[in-house]
Motif scaffolding. Structure first.
Motif, PDB file in Angstrom:
ATOM      1  N   ALA A 200      40.664  -5.800  38.264  1.00 44.22           N
ATOM      2  CA  ALA A 200      41.173  -7.177  38.313  1.00 44.22           C
ATOM      3  C   ALA A 200      42.535  -7.284  37.644  1.00 44.22           C
ATOM      4  N   LEU A 201      42.725  -6.553  36.557  1.00 47.70           N
ATOM      5  CA  LEU A 201      44.036  -6.530  35.898  1.00 47.70           C
ATOM      6  C   LEU A 201      45.067  -5.836  36.780  1.00 47.70           C
ATOM      7  N   THR A 202      44.640  -4.786  37.464  1.00 47.02           N
ATOM      8  CA  THR A 202      45.545  -4.025  38.331  1.00 47.02           C
ATOM      9  C   THR A 202      46.077  -4.885  39.475  1.00 47.02           C
ATOM     10  N   THR A 203      45.191  -5.672  40.075  1.00 46.37           N
ATOM     11  CA  THR A 203      45.588  -6.489  41.224  1.00 46.37           C
ATOM     12  C   THR A 203      46.226  -7.813  40.818  1.00 46.37           C
ATOM     13  N   GLY A 204      46.122  -8.153  39.539  1.00 45.30           N
ATOM     14  CA  GLY A 204      46.648  -9.440  39.092  1.00 45.30           C
ATOM     15  C   GLY A 204      45.673 -10.586  39.280  1.00 45.30           C
TER      16      GLY A 204
END
Length: 333
Positions: A200-204
């Motif tokens: 989720a952090l990777t995709t924003g």
């Protein structure tokens, strides 16, 4: 003929000795949420190593990291241990708080400022009351460990005030107290497991997260866009070495003492390890290009004021005796 009977008797005696040794040997499962790449997992492994060494191999603690005994759902660990699916655990006060509401004490925002405050609670009357609450739920707590104070990171901007958090999607653990805290600060708290957090952090899909420095460092949270790290010590996450009550009662007294002392020694070792590594972790994080924000007293006070209502709301669920003990502990000079 006599010689044959003698050899038969010796063989029978050896077999009986081996059988007794096997009967005395015990293996127990130990659950942790993180592997031994983190201080948390290292605490569990240290406990296992000490028990194996001091029992001369008679007692084996087999560590199962990454919450694998509960299919990755760390919030089910306490219930699984209480039911006997797990023998022992080195668990988090956060993860156990749904079943032991008193443990929400440690998640109250800005109750503690530093290690001295945390130690004053865990090693004093507050710690005794917290352990009593755990034991009332069918689990025997043995010792304290440490996951560390939780810090805030995000991909958008430096956070120095509650206003800076307005509208930011922050990943939080599955606890209503965390939801209340970040809502009070104007953020948009998003509950998800740690397994889902990094994608989720990777995709924003989320802008930020909160975790101890050890997790930020070892899990390389900076690699998923987390460019800003605010050191605010807004809450701590002590670890607890514990045993299922039925397993505990079935043990000889000598084994209980061995297990307890090993837990205390492992906990002390891990706390020192964790704290001594903080400065180097922070230096490494800065070197990787992360902007580290250290709050002034006035800036921290603004967060304290913004979350005062959360403490008021949750204090009754924790209990007057425990709240009074904790507040007196942190008020000591």
């Amino acid at each position: 003929m006599k010689l044959k009977r003698l050899f038969s008797a010796l063989a029978a005696g050896a077999a009986l000795t081996a059988l007794c040794a096997t009967a005395q040997a015990r293996e127990y499962s130990v659950s942790t949420v993180l592997s031994d790449a983190f201080p948390w997992g290292q605490a569990a492994q240290k406990w296992a190593d000490l028990v194996n060494e001091r029992s001369e191999g008679r007692i084996t603690l087999r560590v199962y990291p990454n919450a694998q005994l509960v299919a990755g759902d760390q919030t089910k660990e306490f219930s699984a241990m209480r039911s006997g699916l797990i023998d022992m655990a080195v668990g988090s006060t956060i993860n156990w708080s749904p079943q032991v509401p008193e443990l929400n004490l440690f998640s109250l925002p800005f109750l503690m400022q530093n290690d001295a405050d945390l130690d004053a609670i865990t090693q004093g009357e507050g710690g005794k009351l917290a352990f009593a609450a755990i034991e009332q739920r069918g689990i025997v707590p043995l010792a304290w460990g440490e996951n560390g104070f939780r810090q805030l990171s995000n991909s958008a901007k430096p956070v120095r005030s509650p206003a800076d958090l307005a509208g930011l999607k922050i990943r939080v653990v599955g606890s209503p107290l965390f939801q209340d805290t970040f809502t009070a600060l104007g953020a948009n708290p998003t509950q998800m497991s740690w397994a889902d957090a990094k994608p989720a952090l990777t995709t924003g899909a989320v802008d930020g997260q909160e975790n101890p420095l050890s997790v930020f460092d070892v899990a390389r949270i900076d690699q998923v866009g987390q460019k800003y790290l605010t050191l605010w010590n807004y809450m701590a996450d002590p670890l607890i070495f514990a045993v299922n009550q039925r397993v505990w009662k079935a043990m000889p007294e000598a084994d209980r003492e061995l297990l307890s002392q090993a837990a205390r020694d492992a906990g002390k070792w891990e706390i020192e390890l964790s704290r001594n590594a903080q400065a180097q972790r922070l230096a490494d994080i800065r070197e990787r290009g992360v902007e580290v924000i250290e709050l002034s007293e006035a800036e921290r006070a603004a967060f304290v004021e913004a979350t005062a209502s959360v403490q008021e709301k949750w204090a009754p669920r924790i209990g007057d005796a425990l709240m009074d003990a904790a507040r007196k502990a942190v008020a000591q000079p």
